[in-house]
Design a protein around this motif. Structure first.
Motif, mmCIF file in Angstrom:
data_model
loop_
_atom_site.group_PDB
_atom_site.id
_atom_site.type_symbol
_atom_site.label_atom_id
_atom_site.label_comp_id
_atom_site.label_asym_id
_atom_site.label_seq_id
_atom_site.Cartn_x
_atom_site.Cartn_y
_atom_site.Cartn_z
ATOM 1 N N TRP A 1 3.362 -2.399 -6.709
ATOM 2 C CA TRP A 1 2.082 -2.190 -6.031
ATOM 3 C C TRP A 1 2.174 -2.675 -4.590
ATOM 4 N N ILE A 2 1.377 -2.039 -3.729
ATOM 5 C CA ILE A 2 1.067 -2.588 -2.407
ATOM 6 C C ILE A 2 -0.447 -2.757 -2.364
ATOM 7 N N PHE A 3 -0.901 -3.957 -2.020
ATOM 8 C CA PHE A 3 -2.346 -4.189 -1.943
ATOM 9 C C PHE A 3 -2.734 -4.494 -0.500
ATOM 10 N N PHE A 4 -3.665 -3.671 0.028
ATOM 11 C CA PHE A 4 -4.137 -3.837 1.402
ATOM 12 C C PHE A 4 -5.540 -4.442 1.400
ATOM 13 N N SER A 5 -5.712 -5.482 2.193
ATOM 14 C CA SER A 5 -7.016 -6.140 2.278
ATOM 15 C C SER A 5 -7.708 -5.888 3.611
ATOM 16 N N SER A 6 -7.133 -5.013 4.449
ATOM 17 C CA SER A 6 -7.773 -4.715 5.735
ATOM 18 C C SER A 6 -7.287 -3.377 6.267
ATOM 19 N N LYS A 7 -8.098 -2.792 7.146
ATOM 20 C CA LYS A 7 -7.697 -1.564 7.829
ATOM 21 C C LYS A 7 -6.485 -1.821 8.720
ATOM 22 N N ASN A 8 -6.472 -2.992 9.369
ATOM 23 C CA ASN A 8 -5.349 -3.321 10.248
ATOM 24 C C ASN A 8 -4.041 -3.355 9.474
ATOM 25 N N GLY A 9 -4.084 -3.912 8.267
ATOM 26 C CA GLY A 9 -2.883 -3.968 7.448
ATOM 27 C C GLY A 9 -2.336 -2.588 7.141
ATOM 28 N N VAL A 10 -3.227 -1.642 6.838
ATOM 29 C CA VAL A 10 -2.803 -0.270 6.550
ATOM 30 C C VAL A 10 -2.142 0.351 7.774
ATOM 31 N N ASN A 11 -2.826 0.269 8.911
ATOM 32 C CA ASN A 11 -2.313 0.922 10.123
ATOM 33 C C ASN A 11 -0.953 0.360 10.542
ATOM 34 N N ILE A 12 -0.819 -0.949 10.536
ATOM 35 C CA ILE A 12 0.430 -1.568 10.993
ATOM 36 C C ILE A 12 1.556 -1.317 9.993
ATOM 37 N N PHE A 13 1.250 -1.414 8.693
ATOM 38 C CA PHE A 13 2.282 -1.216 7.676
ATOM 39 C C PHE A 13 2.869 0.191 7.758
ATOM 40 N N PHE A 14 2.010 1.208 7.815
ATOM 41 C CA PHE A 14 2.528 2.576 7.793
ATOM 42 C C PHE A 14 3.074 3.014 9.149
ATOM 43 N N ASP A 15 2.692 2.319 10.201
ATOM 44 C CA ASP A 15 3.323 2.574 11.490
ATOM 45 C C ASP A 15 4.774 2.096 11.473
ATOM 46 N N LYS A 16 5.015 0.963 10.798
ATOM 47 C CA LYS A 16 6.363 0.399 10.738
ATOM 48 C C LYS A 16 7.191 0.991 9.598
ATOM 49 N N PHE A 17 6.526 1.249 8.469
ATOM 50 C CA PHE A 17 7.255 1.668 7.258
ATOM 51 C C PHE A 17 6.594 2.915 6.661
ATOM 52 N N PRO A 18 6.696 4.059 7.327
ATOM 53 C CA PRO A 18 5.935 5.250 6.909
ATOM 54 C C PRO A 18 6.297 5.776 5.525
ATOM 55 N N LYS A 19 7.505 5.474 5.028
ATOM 56 C CA LYS A 19 7.918 6.008 3.726
ATOM 57 C C LYS A 19 7.987 4.940 2.640
#
Length: 519
Positions: A347-365
């Protein structure tokens, strides 16, 4: 006793009449059904809000009741005006079917990444101004076209491609044996999309002087439904509304508390005012309190600790009702240099919008074939913009409760938590001992100091960090109204000595609007 039931002739109306017929037959009565055509049945090409008068689905039935052509009228309670002809009463109501609204969506128009699951710029069919005003608040990109006819006719129009989706009362879909084929059904919680008052309940109308029938109707009456529906109907009466007025009211009971939800606007083109209040069920003035609060708005100045664009729902709605709104984030987000953990995770659990944006910007796959959980609807919406549908979405402003729900689903798995360097661990702390948690700081939150905030009567805080930043420059006087988007933000305010905090029921713009309008 021989009883004649008067009803409309639609499939749904006949289902309702036959349901009551069976109940009365079970207690020993002989029952027949008379079909009566109403004004609403005859006029099919005009939107509800263009029809003159109220009760255009009921007047002819009530006339036959008064003329003793029938003994009992069975109505969808939501269609009844709040004022009855002299000599008629509601002798009882049915148990209530699910009062929610739902969307039926064509397969090619379904998009699970969008709010309400309808594709971008889709065409939704409804002739209800109440539904239109709420739809426009949730999805301002859609087109709304009038839709009339009985339920099967509406469904066929959808299948024929006249619409991408249509909105119906969920109760009608449950009651009728509809052939939905490959249509998607999207049910919407009634505390989110507020239904018509008394939706899902049937009303049993008789002549006031028919005491014998009144006694028999009491045997099939549902007093539990009567309590909550009674509050909804009284609020509607005090607002002097009907099918033509964009008023939604929903009342639910939890132990000795009644929760009331209201959506109200002047027209289908105006964004809805949202209200939520909780009352002791023993109170006998709930309806008047609600109406006085909604009608007695005192627009004032509002500051919210987030940046607002011109299309923001919070900004547009409050401005439309005369409030002065200023929005500014008091924090900055800085990505950290990181690499993904080598441990495998489920699982990946996101607790903020910022976490989503930064995570997928760095690790898109990185999320391929990995389940994803999010803290709430706001974080979900950012994932949806990336065409990702999460497997778990929190539905509470209390992050501990979200964590408890998530812990059941993730039990025994490994969960990656992309987060702020100093982020809270409320969700992680609720995981079971069998579940492995991987902390993964990917950004840090820094407090800004280069801000000036205008004097505002209402202060709305959207995170603990924004609370901290605000208090480095300003004090909060006791006369200020202070709102928190969720429990962690509320806790941060309390730790700084702030009292009388109002916490949003939903951790999003709709929840914050409810809180502001309920002050």
């Amino acid at each position: 006793m021989k009883i004649k039931i008067g009803t409309r002739g639609s499939d749904l109306a006949l289902w309702q009449a036959n349901y009551v017929k069976q109940q009365l037959e079970l207690i020993g009565h002989e029952v027949e059904i008379n079909i009566i055509k109403t004004q609403g049945d005859k006029i099919q090409n005009v939107s509800f809000d263009k029809l003159e008068g109220k009760g255009f689905f009921t007047k002819e039935i009530e006339d036959d009741l008064l003329n003793k052509e029938v003994d009992l009228a069975v109505h969808s309670y939501k269609d009844l005006p709040t004022q009855f002809p002299e000599g008629l009463i509601i002798a009882g109501i049915s148990s209530r079917e699910d009062p929610s609204e739902c969307l039926l969506i064509r397969r090619k128009s379904h998009d699970g990444t969008k709010p309400l699951s309808v594709k971008s710029k889709g065409i939704i069919g409804t002739s209800s101004v109440r539904r239109k005003s709420q739809l426009m608040a949730i999805r301002n990109d859609i087109e709304i076209k009038p839709l009339r006819g009985n339920v099967p006719t509406r469904v066929q129009k959808l299948k024929d491609g006249e619409y991408d989706a249509i909105m119906l009362a969920y109760a009608g879909v449950l009651r009728l044996p509809l052939e939905l084929g490959d249509l998607f059904l999207h049910r919407i919680d009634p505390d989110y999309f507020v239904p018509a008052p008394a939706q899902g309940a049937l009303a049993y109308q008789i002549r006031e002087d028919n005491k014998e029938l009144q006694a028999e109707i009491q045997k099939i009456n549902n007093p539990y439904s009567g309590e909550t529906v009674g509050v909804e109907r009284e609020i509607l009466r005090l607002f002097e509304g009907g099918c033509q007025v964009p008023i939604g009211v929903y009342c639910s009971k939890n132990e000795d508390k009644l929760n009331v939800y209201v959506s109200k606007s002047k027209s289908g083109d105006e964004l809805s005012l949202r209200y939520h209040g909780e009352f002791d069920s023993s109170q006998n003035d709930i309806a008047i309190n609600v109406v006085n609060k909604v009608n007695g708005l005192n627009p004032t100045s509002v500051f919210i600790s987030k940046d607002l664009d011109n299309d923001n729902l919070f900004l547009k709605t409050l401005t439309a009702y005369g409030y002065s709104v200023q929005g500014q984030s008091l924090i900055e987000i800085k990505p950290l240099e990181t690499e993904l953990p080598k441990d495998k995770f489920d699982w990946i659990f996101f607790s903020s919008k910022n976490g989503v944006n930064i995570f997928f910007d760095k690790f898109p796959k990185a999320a391929n074939k990995i389940q994803i959980g999010v803290i709430g609807e706001g974080t979900k919406s950012v994932l949806n913009e990336l065409n990702i549908i999460p497997d778990f979405v929190g539905h509470s402003s209390d992050t501990i409760e979200v964590g408890k729900s998530f812990s059941v689903l993730s039990n025994g798995d490994t969960v990656l938590f992309p987060k702020s360097r100093n982020g809270l661990d409320n969700v992680k702390d609720q995981l079971t001992p069998e579940t492995k948690a991987l902390d993964f700081p990917i950004y840090e939150t820094t407090l800004r100091s280069d801000f000036e905030i205008p004097e505002s009567e209402i202060l709305v805080f959207t995170s603990p960090s924004n609370v901290e930043a605000y208090l480095t420059k300003y004090q909060i006087d006791d006369n200020k109204k202070v709102l928190a988007i969720g429990n962690t933000t509320e806790k941060a305010l309390k730790e700084n000595g702030i009292k009388n905090i109002i916490t949003a029921r939903l951790p999003n713009d709709l929840g914050l609007l409810e809180a502001v309008f309920s002050i």
